[in-house]
Scaffold this motif. Sequence first.
Motif: not given
Length: 80
Positions: A17-20, A27, A43
């Motif tokens: 997952l992409p970083d928040r 994300r 998120d």
Amino acid sequence: MAAWDGFAPLPPAGDGLPDRAERPGARLALLAARAPYRITAEDVKAWRVEPFTDHCLVHLVAFGAMLAVERVEAGLTARG
């Protein structure tokens, strides 16, 4: 999404997952597609800054859900 088989759940640690902080929209869309039960208030908060509204949030989550539907559909069509 392209590498997802359409069936396997997201790893518990959220690997991939992409970083928040860096890509909150990506994300959220991916979580909506593969693990909506794992979307957290953090998120949403990371993504929902001006100019984004609740209306935008609904569109983003719907987009993620449609990605999942298309991927599952492709998997079912290929198998059948």
